[in-house]
Scaffold this active site. Structure first.
Site, PDB file in Angstrom:
ATOM      1  N   TYR A  47      29.873  -9.925 154.128  1.00  0.00           N
ATOM      2  CA  TYR A  47      30.003  -9.712 155.577  1.00  0.00           C
ATOM      3  C   TYR A  47      29.309 -10.841 156.338  1.00  0.00           C
ATOM      4  O   TYR A  47      28.196 -11.258 155.997  1.00  0.00           O
ATOM      5  CB  TYR A  47      29.368  -8.377 155.974  1.00  0.00           C
TER       6      TYR A  47
ATOM      7  N   GLU B 206      32.931 -11.306 164.156  1.00  0.00           N
ATOM      8  CA  GLU B 206      32.592 -10.968 162.774  1.00  0.00           C
ATOM      9  C   GLU B 206      33.758 -11.223 161.838  1.00  0.00           C
ATOM     10  O   GLU B 206      34.923 -11.186 162.252  1.00  0.00           O
ATOM     11  CB  GLU B 206      32.125  -9.518 162.652  1.00  0.00           C
TER      12      GLU B 206
END
Length: 397
Positions: A117, A205
């Site tokens: 991530y 993100e």
């Protein structure tokens, strides 16, 4: 302002990030053509402004797949795409009504050896953008962050210089990238930070960052939100707005120069000033009510602005009462009172409206409202915020 996944990945690719090939389809036939062009297998990804697509469901479709579907055979593309375009997709972020899908990304399937991530946000505690990373990426990232917050690595970013190579290198090694993969991970981090800073993002993100068995590091998914107040600097970003994904009342308010955010309660709020608006919502909540919206009409309230504000508030069928809380300064109270009376005449108050006015010329304003009482029986005045909140909560019930 939010954009779609495919648009976010185009921005990342322009900044040097590796992204999988994909084609955007607006119909089942286009999805089949995209499959043929890519050669398959592919992943069909519903494009909506909400997370949790993979774990979502298509309401009333009777199908057991969500908004992200792996497809190996050409014959399966059209049936899956038809469901995606026909039924609303329900996720944790859409609510039970779901969201209609207007576009589907047909993306080449990737071999996945590992998921990571990466994300960028503003850390208001330190007053800087922060690059976040976690060695456990994918759909469970929220659970990972809640269960083991120490697993989230953070690097503060100097907005003038961007991501330092040493920061990217440190994060790459802390995430477990070996020497041959670390430079690729660093390139992806640098691209994410560049887009975030250059385009005035409030959130950006990549989840997941995927490492393939061959050692490639690619952005498999991406999400971006931009600061509305900075869009005047980025006409290229402003053009990416998909109005079908936006709340119609919020769009209407923005065009009228009003700051409006739809909430889930039944008491409409018409206030001048963001701080006063938040205080108004707080006191409604304190006295047992639920705000239906945040609405800041600004310091210079006009009759036209008040009329449009009422139209927007009353277009919400959940609204059972309205609290008008105005502090007259630049716009004097008597002018505001006149605007409210005009709004009542043109819009028609079909639910109770409680008005609290304070500030310049407030006595004259109260005389104006009192004179209009017989004409606008659903409108009543209050002497303070507490009195106003109690009255509107009682009226809404």
């Amino acid at each position: 302002m939010k954009i779609h996944e495919y648009q976010a990945k185009e921005l990342l690719a322009a900044a040097g990030a590796a992204v999988p090939r994909g084609i955007v389809a607006s119909s089942p036939d286009e999805a089949v053509a995209a499959f043929d062009k890519s050669g398959g297998p592919v992943v069909l990804k519903a494009q909506i402004h909400a997370g949790g697509r993979g774990k979502g469901r298509f309401k009333d479709s009777g199908k057991d797949f969500g908004g992200v579907k792996f497809i190996k055979d050409r014959a399966d593309v059209a049936p899956v795409a038809e469901v995606m375009f026909k039924y609303p997709l329900v996720t944790k972020q859409t609510g039970e009504a779901g969201q209609r899908v207007g576009k589907v990304l047909v993306q080449e399937a990737a071999d996945i050896a590992r998921e990571v991530y990466l994300g960028m946000v503003i850390d208001r505690a330190i007053g800087l953008p922060v690059l976040m990373a976690c060695a456990e990426g994918g759909v469970e990232i929220e659970e990972v962050a809640a269960r083991t917050p120490d697993a989230i690595l953070k690097a503060p970013i100097n907005p003038d210089t961007g991501l330092y190579p040493c920061q990217a290198r440190r994060l790459a090694y802390d995430l477990g990238f070996p020497a041959d993969q670390a430079p690729k991970a660093e390139t992806l981090m640098t691209a994410l930070v560049k887009v975030f800073l250059d385009k005035d993002c409030s959130l950006a993100e990549i989840n997941p960052v995927v490492v393939t068995p061959k050692g490639d590091v690619i952005a498999l998914d991406a999400k971006m939100t931009f600061d509305d107040n900075a869009l005047f600097r980025h006409p290229d970003i402003e053009k990416l707005l998909d109005e079908s994904e936006e709340n119609p009342a919020e769009l209407r308010a923005a065009k009228a120069g009003l700051t409006y955010i739809s909430l889930t309660g039944n008491i409409g709020c018409l206030v001048n000033g963001a701080g006063l608006a938040m205080s108004t919502m707080d006191i409604i909540k304190y006295h047992g009510g639920e705000p239906a919206n945040f609405l800041d009409v600004g310091g210079g309230v006009t009759a036209e602005g008040a009329i449009e504000a009422f139209r927007i508030i009353l277009s919400d069928p959940r609204v059972r009462g309205v609290l008008v809380n105005i502090f007259g300064g630049i716009a004097k109270c008597d002018l505001i009172a006149g605007a409210l009376v005009k709004a009542g005449r043109e819009v028609g108050f079909k639910v109770p409206v409680v008005v609290r006015l304070e500030g310049t010329n407030v006595d004259k304003a109260r005389e104006i409202l009192a004179a209009a009482k017989s004409e606008l029986p659903m409108m009543q005045t209050a002497t303070g915020m507490t009195d106003a909140a109690k009255k509107v909560v009682a009226a809404a019930k």
